[in-house]
Design a protein around this motif. Sequence first.
Motif, short mmCIF file in Angstrom:
data_model
loop_
_atom_site.label_atom_id
_atom_site.label_comp_id
_atom_site.label_asym_id
_atom_site.label_seq_id
_atom_site.Cartn_x
_atom_site.Cartn_y
_atom_site.Cartn_z
N ILE A 60 -12.84 -29.81 14.19
CA ILE A 60 -14.23 -29.83 14.68
C ILE A 60 -15.23 -29.61 13.54
N LEU A 61 -14.78 -28.98 12.45
CA LEU A 61 -15.65 -28.79 11.30
C LEU A 61 -15.30 -29.72 10.15
N GLY A 62 -14.53 -30.76 10.44
CA GLY A 62 -14.19 -31.74 9.42
C GLY A 62 -14.45 -33.17 9.88
N VAL B 64 -20.58 -37.64 10.74
CA VAL B 64 -21.70 -37.60 11.67
C VAL B 64 -21.40 -38.43 12.92
N ASN B 65 -20.47 -39.38 12.81
CA ASN B 65 -20.06 -40.20 13.95
C ASN B 65 -18.87 -39.62 14.70
N GLY B 66 -18.43 -38.41 14.32
CA GLY B 66 -17.38 -37.73 15.06
C GLY B 66 -15.97 -38.18 14.74
N GLY C 215 -8.78 -31.51 4.57
CA GLY C 215 -7.68 -30.56 4.69
C GLY C 215 -7.65 -29.85 6.04
N LEU C 216 -8.50 -30.29 6.97
CA LEU C 216 -8.58 -29.64 8.28
C LEU C 216 -7.95 -30.47 9.39
N VAL C 217 -7.24 -31.53 9.00
CA VAL C 217 -6.64 -32.40 10.02
C VAL C 217 -5.12 -32.21 10.00
N TRP C 218 -4.40 -33.13 9.38
CA TRP C 218 -2.93 -33.09 9.44
C TRP C 218 -2.34 -31.98 8.59
#
Length: 455
Positions: free
Chosen positions: A57-59, A62-64, A71-74
């Motif tokens: 949610i913090l990575g 602007v288009n989501g 480094g905040l996903v996988w």
Amino acid sequence: MRFADPREAEAFLAAHPEVRHIELFLIDPCGVPRGKLLHRDELRAVFEHGRPLPSTILGLTVNGEDVDETGLVWDVGDADCWTFPLPGSLCLQPWRRQPTGQVQVSMHPEHGLPAAVADPRHLLARAIEALQADGLYPVMAVELEFYLLDRERDAHGRPLPARQVNGARPHATQVYGIYELEQLQPFLDDLYAACEAQGLPARTAISEYAPGQLEITLEHRFDALQAMDEGVRYKRLVKGVANAHGLQACFMAKPFGDLAGNGLHLHLSLADAQGRNLFASEDPAGTPLLRQAIGGMMATLADSLALFCPNANSFRRFQANSYAPLARSWGVNNRTVSFRVPGGPAASRHIEHRICGADANPYLAAAAILAGVRRGLREGLDPGAPVVGNGYAQAGEPLPTDWHTALCALEHSAWARETLGGAFLDVYLAIKRAEYRQFMGEVGEQDWRWYLTQA
């Protein structure tokens, strides 16, 4: 980091039995509110134990869209990160058709990891704490410009200013026009009522420098973090009230090429622990402390520009004679410069920072401003002589006017990495680099109009 007392939830639920849902949101690095819609039965647990939100949610762009390079996903398995409510943020959303509450959350410094490093509110809290350690307390206020638009577009897809009460669409600038405000009275009445319901200190409204453009000021706050909290909640409120009226509130930095852009002007002074204004002076140019603060903001302006102007569109706002500044400049009672010292009584002496577009994230903008101020005070930086007269005609070294240059300056700034934190910058730059690649890879109407037949 201070979070809300669970008794706030108990009091709210008891006072509002009609509320069935509560919007829970936090502000991401792009300045976008993101979160969930909770049932009232979930609210107590949020205040007592926090609420997990995914690290992604913090990575997001602007288009989501996920940005793997943050480094905040996988890398972290889109881990749950715990958020907690902010004191005083639980309130009603009066613009909703059904009674609905609202609460703002922030990542817990430890239990919110790994996403906590990207929480923009934490960045501002650290900048404030650094000044307070020096015995200085930043006092700030938010001033946001926006366009009020219809949902319908013209034949070419161009947005249109909202129709007035009389059914007409404004076509002239009419800056400071009283009639124009009167013609928007239903919207303004609801906006002020919603601000009162949420405890937001909305004050003067003016018709700005373009058809359908408005500005409403918020009051100065001794607590700069509170001032920016109110700024982001006000922006959410304006969009909500506009939507309830079948309209759109637009905070793009430059929605129209031939009309004024939208600015986010941040007002700043420094106080001592007793609340005395350390910029106060009978001299209109303020105290030596004020001038050193400007010197620091000037010295760090290029490094901070990607935070003040976070999008490709942000840089379209910088045009001569547009009330948007073009260079590192300051002046007294002068709206053609970047850092303006407004007139007024000696006790009210402060700085108006005029660089940001209304699309800037207030937390990040304020954090960069305060970090620049601290550098100016610690190094005793001199901003030089104030500009007198037309600052556009006297502009020295111009500001970078493109997104890529600003991102490179932030990326290679040792000052920004030391002051704002490398972990945050790595996430922010990853997001903005991903947006840059997407934006530059998109072919649209302007490309066809310029090159389809001529290339």
